[in-house]
Design an enzyme around this catalytic site. Structure first.
Site, mmCIF file in Angstrom:
data_model
loop_
_atom_site.group_PDB
_atom_site.id
_atom_site.type_symbol
_atom_site.label_atom_id
_atom_site.label_comp_id
_atom_site.label_asym_id
_atom_site.label_seq_id
_atom_site.Cartn_x
_atom_site.Cartn_y
_atom_site.Cartn_z
ATOM 1 C CG HIS A 174 -1.978 -1.035 1.062
ATOM 2 N ND1 HIS A 174 -3.068 -0.956 1.976
ATOM 3 C CD2 HIS A 174 -2.363 -1.729 -0.001
ATOM 4 C CE1 HIS A 174 -3.929 -2.294 1.510
ATOM 5 N NE2 HIS A 174 -3.434 -2.621 0.479
ATOM 6 C CD GLU A 228 -1.648 4.122 3.743
ATOM 7 O OE1 GLU A 228 -2.842 4.022 4.150
ATOM 8 O OE2 GLU A 228 -1.312 3.321 2.733
ATOM 9 C CB CYS A 287 -1.641 0.987 6.458
ATOM 10 S SG CYS A 287 -1.261 0.257 4.660
ATOM 11 N NE ARG A 300 -12.812 1.099 -25.077
ATOM 12 C CZ ARG A 300 -12.837 0.501 -26.349
ATOM 13 N NH1 ARG A 300 -11.757 -0.357 -26.537
ATOM 14 N NH2 ARG A 300 -13.641 0.720 -27.215
ATOM 15 C CB THR A 327 -22.066 -2.359 -30.518
ATOM 16 O OG1 THR A 327 -23.060 -1.047 -29.982
ATOM 17 C CG2 THR A 327 -20.663 -1.631 -30.506
ATOM 18 C CB SER A 365 -32.151 0.268 -21.280
ATOM 19 O OG SER A 365 -32.530 -0.763 -20.065
#
Length: 350
Positions: A44, A46, A78, A178, A190, A293
């Site tokens: 992480h 920290e 952490c 994206r 599509t 929708s």
């Protein structure tokens, strides 16, 4: 804290479904160490900052844009590392919405004698991790609807024309969207019309991304390009879809059967199931029917409309669903990309 937010941004596209977090450790007015959460499953922010600060961490102030964790996951707490390092004060932008946290990390720091300040640049911090916040609070993915629109309100040219609506600059920007999402969603029309791969284009973000196709009757061709990636696509169909076709598709993808009505997939049920699969954010790039929708069912957390100066020169309705007459937005951001106008905002019910 602004430095922390900028550092956190570097993790976009690499840490989901974890949040983007940056950390800076300051002693005697100078930065002793800084770091960010670089990749899902890795250290992480920290921890990375503490390692760089070393012995200078003792008696210093630690800045972080999200409440430090106090539970075991893929990495250790952490808060334990912060306390052990002798940090005197922790400045936090916002509380962690994770049910395992919600103030527990702050409480542990205070109990150990560490001074804590919370709320610095909180609004910016929440916007940065808006997808994580929604997912933690509801268990459902953050949904963003992206569409290119002509100046007279059309999302396609009609008559089978495949001419692009938006310009080069806005198309590149849209593809970049994206990078911050777990999944891309389109409708079967599509796929049948454009046969897209639905992948991330940028080399820096050339990792896997979930591709979701709504196909109530399983009309998708077995050689569609969405099957070309190592990560299996997710094809969503109705309960009455062809079972034999499903068996063929299961060799290439994941098939989800969802209740449908009048040929339309139940979107609320679908998003709930996607959330259980660990998908925390979805970028919807579908056409008029899918977009309408989602808007009709108030399921869009954000919209990104790219408005071109070009005109389709034909009559039609912007919203395909009769339940949608207009959309009101809050937290609106408007800017130019080339000759196009981009409108971002969060839909609100009237």
């Amino acid at each position: 804290m602004a430095t922390c937010l900028a550092l956190a941004e570097k993790g976009r596209g690499f840490v989901s479904p974890n949040p983007m977090v940056g950390c800076a450790i300051v002693k005697n007015g100078k930065v002793a160490g800084k770091g960010f959460h670089e990749i899902f499953g890795g250290a992480h922010a920290e921890i990375n900052a503490l390692e760089k600060a070393g012995k200078k961490a003792k008696g210093s102030t630690l800045y972080v844009n999200l409440e430090p964790c106090c539970h075991w996951g893929r990495t250790g707490p952490c808060t334990n590392a912060i306390i052990s390092a002798g940090i005197a004060k922790v400045v936090i932008a916002m509380q962690d919405p994770n049910p395992k946290m919600r103030g527990n990390g702050i409480a542990k720091l205070v109990e150990s004698g560490v001074k804590v300040e919370i709320g610095v640049l909180a609004e910016q911090a929440e916007k940065l991790n808006e997808k994580f916040v929604k997912f933690m609070k509801t268990g459902k993915p953050f949904v963003c609807l992206k569409q290119a629109i002509t100046s007279d309100g059309m999302v396609s040219w009609g008559n089978g024309k495949r001419k692009r609506i938006s310009g080069k600059e806005s198309r590149e920007w849209a593809l970049g969207l994206r990078n911050g999402f777990d999944a891309i969603m389109v409708g079967i029309n599509t796929v049948l019309k454009d046969n897209p791969r639905l992948t991330r284009r940028s080399g820096r973000f050339a990792g896997q991304i979930s591709r979701i196709v709504l196909d109530a009757r399983l009309r998708i061709p077995l050689n569609a390009k969405v099957f070309s990636s190592d990560k299996k696509a997710i094809i969503v169909c109705g309960q009455k879809a062809d079972r034999k076709k499903e068996m063929l598709l299961q060799k290439k993808c994941v098939v989800l059967r969802v209740e449908s009505r009048n040929g339309l997939i139940g979107m609320e049920e679908l998003f709930a199931r996607l959330g259980k699969m660990g998908i925390s954010s979805v970028l919807v790039e579908g056409g008029q029917a899918l977009a309408s929708s989602i808007l009709a069912e108030n399921l869009a957390d954000k919209v990104c409309w790219i408005v071109s100066k070009k005109k389709a020169g034909r009559k039609g309705k912007f919203f395909a669903d009769k339940r949608v007459a207009r959309i009101c937005l809050k937290k609106v951001n408007v800017f130019m990309l080339g000759k196009d106008v981009v409108i971002e905002g969060m839909p609100i019910s009237e």
